[in-house]
Write a protein that holds these residues in place. Structure first.
Motif, short mmCIF file in Angstrom:
data_model
loop_
_atom_site.label_atom_id
_atom_site.label_comp_id
_atom_site.label_asym_id
_atom_site.label_seq_id
_atom_site.Cartn_x
_atom_site.Cartn_y
_atom_site.Cartn_z
N VAL A 1 -13.42 -50.35 -20.67
CA VAL A 1 -14.35 -51.25 -19.89
C VAL A 1 -14.43 -50.86 -18.36
O VAL A 1 -13.31 -50.34 -17.74
CB VAL A 1 -13.94 -52.83 -19.79
N ASP B 1 -11.46 -60.53 -16.21
CA ASP B 1 -11.53 -59.30 -16.78
C ASP B 1 -10.51 -59.14 -17.96
O ASP B 1 -9.85 -58.24 -18.11
CB ASP B 1 -11.23 -58.13 -15.56
N HIS C 1 -14.90 -61.13 -24.84
CA HIS C 1 -14.59 -61.24 -23.16
C HIS C 1 -13.90 -62.92 -22.92
O HIS C 1 -14.82 -63.66 -23.20
CB HIS C 1 -15.94 -61.22 -22.61
N ASP D 1 -15.83 -51.06 -14.29
CA ASP D 1 -16.43 -51.77 -13.15
C ASP D 1 -17.83 -50.94 -12.72
O ASP D 1 -17.73 -49.84 -12.33
CB ASP D 1 -15.54 -52.01 -11.87
N ILE E 1 -11.01 -50.86 -16.34
CA ILE E 1 -10.18 -51.93 -16.36
C ILE E 1 -9.29 -52.18 -17.64
O ILE E 1 -8.22 -52.42 -17.39
CB ILE E 1 -11.25 -53.41 -16.52
N ASN F 1 -21.94 -59.43 -15.14
CA ASN F 1 -20.69 -59.40 -14.39
C ASN F 1 -20.74 -57.68 -14.05
O ASN F 1 -19.56 -57.58 -13.47
CB ASN F 1 -19.85 -59.78 -15.24
N GLN F 2 -21.64 -56.94 -14.16
CA GLN F 2 -21.65 -55.76 -13.84
C GLN F 2 -20.25 -54.98 -14.65
O GLN F 2 -19.73 -54.07 -13.81
CB GLN F 2 -21.79 -55.30 -12.33
N ARG F 3 -20.49 -54.86 -15.88
CA ARG F 3 -19.33 -54.30 -16.51
C ARG F 3 -19.87 -53.31 -17.39
O ARG F 3 -21.01 -53.67 -18.21
CB ARG F 3 -18.29 -55.26 -17.05
#
Length: 362
Positions: free
Chosen positions: A254, A303, A299, A256, A263, A235-237
């Protein structure tokens, strides 16, 4: 996690998955909830008065590599729960990373030496002096097939070298200078980049490994002293553990990975030095050494993230690793004594033969 199903152990088909769901009401809460960890093992390793830092794991062989500084690089067998050996000629090890595809591991010492070793034989292959005088964190990037290790900060320039090494030969390939005097352990994003927390800058740096250049630096709001991170590569977090100011509250932010946008910020315990992410249950764990706790963050989808539990560990259990193949978490610590003198910083010492590997299971 979007559109992907992962599981541990042997593969089971659709029938098995349906059966597992059907049996879920009868399964214990701890078996399938990220909050269900408990201390299931404590193994003491013979030790002296020396600190430690980062760990790495070879899940295929069940070998946990522990950087125990003066004592060297220990190998702990996670399958038997026993100490195996200390790698010869590994004294001073402060960090390690593994390239399983090449049967190679790399260790960096507090003096700036590089130790290349075989994962299958657990024997050192070479040890040589690098271009830095000490190492902090390390990682292996599967995309570029490079080891990345953080070097020692240069006080005159206020910059820290990040060194690159070939994943097979261990040869040094160059370095990138980062404008920070406190750069903590790097983590890859699965796309050929690494992210690094800049503790003194309250910032997050992104390095393109192939280009050997910093492609972005993101200022982090309400994130004082970022000291550890982990990446959700799907999820590229980026999950950044922030120790907080002297009077502030520690938290996780968190980010991005594509835009650098923050986030959400969530509270964690004091003294974070390791962030771990389990993509199977979609949970983040922070090892909080000062509090002797581990914070569990769920999670919840898209988001949405939430703190779901605080689990007691041990004081100074600040670094560790999560074995994705079993879901177990391994932390290390030792009994300590802090002595105080007027006008001086506290003087910490570790008691002999108290260095302990903690296993947390569900």
């Amino acid at each position: 996690m979007r559109g992907v199903v992962r599981h541990r152990g042997n593969l089971f088909g659709l029938v098995g998955a349906v059966a597992l769901v059907a049996l879920a009401p009868s399964m214990s809460w701890a078996q399938h909830e990220p909050e269900g960890y408990h201390l299931s093992g404590e193994v003491v390793i013979r030790s002296g008065d020396t600190g430690w830092d980062y760990n790495s794991i070879d899940p295929k062989r069940g070998h946990l590599f522990i950087a125990h500084r003066k004592a060297g690089l220990h190998v702990f067998d996670t399958k038997s729960g026993k100490f195996l050996k200390t790698l010869p000629n590994s004294e001073g090890t402060n960090t390690s990373a593994l390239a399983e595809e090449f049967d190679r591991g790399i260790a960096g010492t507090t003096e700036g030496d590089v130790v290349l070793f075989s994962l299958s034989t657990l024997k050192p292959l070479t040890r040589y002096k690098s271009t830095t005088d000490g190492f902090d964190g390390a990682a292996y990037d599967k995309v570029t097939k490079r080891f990345v290790m953080v070097g020692e900060a240069e006080s005159e320039t206020g910059r820290t070298p990040v060194l690159l090494f070939d994943g097979k030969s261990g040869a040094q390939l160059g370095s990138i200078e980062v404008d920070s005097i406190k750069v903590d352990a790097p983590r890859p994003d699965g796309k050929g980049n690494i992210f690094l927390p800049l503790r003194d800058k309250n910032a997050l740096a992104q390095i393109d490994i192939a280009k050997r250049e910093i492609v972005a630096t993101y200022a982090l709001e309400n994130c004082d002293r970022p000291a550890a991170l982990e990446v959700d590569t799907l999820n590229q977090r980026v999950f950044v553990g922030c120790r907080g100011a002297a009077t502030g509250v520690p938290n996780m932010t968190v980010v991005d990975a594509k835009s650098g946008k923050q986030i959400v910020n969530l509270p964690i315990g004091r003294g974070v030095d390791e962030m771990m992410y389990d993509p199977i249950v979609q949970a983040i764990y922070s090892a909080n050494g000062d509090d002797g706790t581990m914070t569990v963050i769920r999670h919840d989808g898209a988001d949405h993230y939430s703190v779901s539990a605080t689990i007691g560990t041990r004081p100074r259990a600040r670094t560790g690793v999560l074995d994705e193949s079993t879901g177990k978490i391994y932390l290390v610590t030792a009994q300590f004594v802090e002595r105080y003198r007027e006008g001086a910083e506290p003087d910490s010492h570790y008691l002999p033969n108290t260095f302990t590997v903690l296993t947390l299971s569900k």
